[in-house]
Design an enzyme around this catalytic site. Sequence first.
Site, mmCIF file in Angstrom:
data_model
loop_
_atom_site.group_PDB
_atom_site.id
_atom_site.type_symbol
_atom_site.label_atom_id
_atom_site.label_comp_id
_atom_site.label_asym_id
_atom_site.label_seq_id
_atom_site.Cartn_x
_atom_site.Cartn_y
_atom_site.Cartn_z
ATOM 1 N N GLU A 7 0.816 -1.214 0.000
ATOM 2 C CA GLU A 7 0.000 0.000 0.000
ATOM 3 C C GLU A 7 0.848 1.261 0.000
ATOM 4 O O GLU A 7 0.470 2.277 -0.559
ATOM 5 C CB GLU A 7 -0.936 0.014 1.208
ATOM 6 C CG GLU A 7 -1.844 1.234 1.259
ATOM 7 C CD GLU A 7 -3.059 1.046 2.140
ATOM 8 O OE1 GLU A 7 -3.549 2.052 2.656
ATOM 9 O OE2 GLU A 7 -3.528 -0.096 2.288
ATOM 10 N N LYS A 8 2.014 1.178 0.645
ATOM 11 C CA LYS A 8 2.878 2.351 0.736
ATOM 12 C C LYS A 8 4.337 1.919 0.780
ATOM 13 O O LYS A 8 4.636 0.741 1.062
ATOM 14 C CB LYS A 8 2.517 3.208 1.951
ATOM 15 C CG LYS A 8 2.456 2.445 3.261
ATOM 16 C CD LYS A 8 2.049 3.364 4.412
ATOM 17 C CE LYS A 8 0.576 3.628 4.441
ATOM 18 N NZ LYS A 8 -0.226 2.471 4.895
ATOM 19 N N ASP A 103 -2.949 -2.660 3.074
ATOM 20 C CA ASP A 103 -3.162 -2.706 4.522
ATOM 21 C C ASP A 103 -4.324 -3.648 4.839
ATOM 22 O O ASP A 103 -5.248 -3.799 4.026
ATOM 23 C CB ASP A 103 -3.466 -1.307 5.060
ATOM 24 C CG ASP A 103 -2.210 -0.454 5.210
ATOM 25 O OD1 ASP A 103 -1.108 -1.014 5.075
ATOM 26 O OD2 ASP A 103 -2.331 0.755 5.468
ATOM 27 N N ASP A 105 -7.254 -3.821 5.970
ATOM 28 C CA ASP A 105 -8.604 -3.326 6.251
ATOM 29 C C ASP A 105 -9.330 -3.183 4.911
ATOM 30 O O ASP A 105 -8.767 -3.435 3.852
ATOM 31 C CB ASP A 105 -8.589 -1.998 7.025
ATOM 32 C CG ASP A 105 -7.850 -0.892 6.282
ATOM 33 O OD1 ASP A 105 -7.566 -1.050 5.074
ATOM 34 O OD2 ASP A 105 -7.546 0.136 6.905
ATOM 35 N N TYR A 332 -0.635 -3.120 13.283
ATOM 36 C CA TYR A 332 -1.421 -2.248 12.402
ATOM 37 C C TYR A 332 -2.463 -1.453 13.191
ATOM 38 O O TYR A 332 -3.304 -2.034 13.884
ATOM 39 C CB TYR A 332 -2.108 -3.095 11.333
ATOM 40 C CG TYR A 332 -2.920 -2.290 10.353
ATOM 41 C CD1 TYR A 332 -2.301 -1.440 9.447
ATOM 42 C CD2 TYR A 332 -4.308 -2.374 10.340
ATOM 43 C CE1 TYR A 332 -3.040 -0.704 8.549
ATOM 44 C CE2 TYR A 332 -5.057 -1.641 9.442
ATOM 45 C CZ TYR A 332 -4.418 -0.800 8.552
ATOM 46 O OH TYR A 332 -5.162 -0.063 7.673
ATOM 47 N N ARG A 334 -4.960 0.897 12.240
ATOM 48 C CA ARG A 334 -6.295 1.294 11.761
ATOM 49 C C ARG A 334 -7.289 0.135 11.870
ATOM 50 O O ARG A 334 -8.098 -0.092 10.988
ATOM 51 C CB ARG A 334 -6.207 1.793 10.320
ATOM 52 C CG ARG A 334 -5.423 3.088 10.168
ATOM 53 C CD ARG A 334 -5.205 3.438 8.703
ATOM 54 N NE ARG A 334 -4.454 4.668 8.548
ATOM 55 C CZ ARG A 334 -4.983 5.851 8.249
ATOM 56 N NH1 ARG A 334 -6.286 5.952 8.054
ATOM 57 N NH2 ARG A 334 -4.235 6.920 8.131
#
Length: 647
Positions: A7-8, A103, A105, A332, A334
């Site tokens: 994701e990043k 991520d 989610d 993680y 979130r």
Amino acid sequence: MKLYIAEKPSLGRAIAAALPKPHKNHKTHIEVANGDVVSWCVGHILEQADPQDYDDRFKKWSMETLPMLPQQWQLKPIARTRDQLAALRKLVKQADDIIHAGDPDREGQLLVDEVIDFFKVSKAKKLRVKRLLISDLNLPAVKRSLNALKDNQDFMPLSISALARSRADWLYGLNLTRAYTLQGQKQGYNSVLSVGRVQTPILGLVVRREQAIAEFISKPYYQVLAHLALNESEDNNDCFTVKWQPSEACQQYCDEEGRVLVKGLAENVVTRINNQPAIVEDIKTEQKQQNQPLPFNLSSLQISAAKQFSMNAKLVLDVCQALYEKHKLVTYPRSDCRYLPKEQLKQAPGIINMLAASNLPCNVQAKNSDKTIKSNAWNDKKITAHHAIIPTEKSPNNINLNSFEKNIYLLITRQYLAQFYPVYRYQQTKLTVKIAGGLFATSAKVEQQQGWKVLFPRHDKSSEPKDTFLPALTKGQVLHCKRGELIEKQTSPPESFTDATLLGAMTGIARFVSDVNIKKVLRDTDGLGTDATRAGIIDLLFKRDFLQRQGKKIIATDVGKALVNALPIKATLPDMTAQWESTLTAISERNASYVSFMDPLISTITEMISEASQQPFSNLPKVAFKPKRKAGAKRKFTRKPAMKKVG
């Protein structure tokens, strides 16, 4: 060649560190020794297309073009990340297999799925995509995750849920913002009336709370206490008290909370019970226990940090991200889950030993914990794509944490260590007595095992409930009421929202929903927005000058109040949005479909646009058109507000 899409960049580097060396580092990706490649998005690199991308007619804001309903949804590249998108396109084409490493989610699931779809990956290749779930960026944890790849198809419901939410925000926000802005302009309010599927009901909660406070008129109410002794000659020092419970016949003299509002009624009870026998109607003593508090998800952590450190939701999220990405001290952040997989128990001794050897206050808590205790937090059935936020196996020693980071880290470690302390045990006795035909009651609590509560000392002892003295009693025993006592109190207005209570309202919205039918389908944990988005929504309301702070209080500005009062009540209540959020959760759990969510949403938006033309906006302040200046250009006046994304 296998292509890992993170994701990043920080997640991409953590994945590459667990893959064969040596590495070739490029600006857009990392090549590892066996020929595989790790690349990344930079957060979102695609976004929903603007209205004018679908139809030139949508460039101009007019009621005639509403509702805007895309027949074929489009995504477009975000300008600042075009180079990364181009690099990914080339790598995806070259790759034999793709590993999705967004991520853990629903937003992270959709983010990478959208990229794969955008490049029109073949069906066969798409069916082979694997899902890499990483909630801990430390090397051992990443290696464990790499050995536990799953089929990406198993996570499609999560992606569909996020897709439905994204499109719903576009439909609701852009259509209704245009409709109500145009209506406001007719009354001289020449600025954007931003309306959002989640933000507007949250603003409505704050506005209605402030209105309730402003309109509140304090009233006296009355309680009656009976001072009891075992017999008439008993010394006053051995007395205990019970409180009158108004009967059904007295409810006409009470408010909705059962408080007596007529002083004469309470005085009459006092007179009747003086020096009267009191018969024990019932006495029950039970052994009770309170289980360990569950580890944190993001919202519960934000609420706790707001209460203890007065930190706002956005700050807590930013600090958590630093602890996760920069320091790798927590998993993680979130997460919307407060449970842990049973597999994680294998890492528990290592985490506890690390904390016991740390130079932070949590070392004493860790040393006194019991690794053999297994709380209810370990429950595989409660786990979705992620688990609760807990400390990693990495030591905080030699890491220079700022005060915010240290406070949040210690909150997370304490909540985790509580799982390895005994349950809290106490004995509770409930007593009811009859005096002169009236019912009186009290309860007593005797602590037997402090257990995990030793980790949560109360600094303000005055706020703790005092134990009621109760002698040994039996049913039918006759006691003596030495005297009755009238207590006069005043009703209090509701309290203004704070960061903690506003987040609490968003995470448990059912108690603020007025529609009985909608309330029935909501769970206690159903909320507005997600754990990952709530901080941003609150922050957005401040940036748009709809909310402001007064010390710890969060109150609505004049513009925020005017907006809520101008909008139809449906747009400002949490009822409809809460039900939508519940359906989105059901989609992610395979209990609802995309169509079952989108079709009613479109009908509601169409209806609300029609209602907008009849809505009086006369209470809005008059706002003149503002000049809009472009860089390097002369000032000029625009007669239509620029289109903005609204959530």
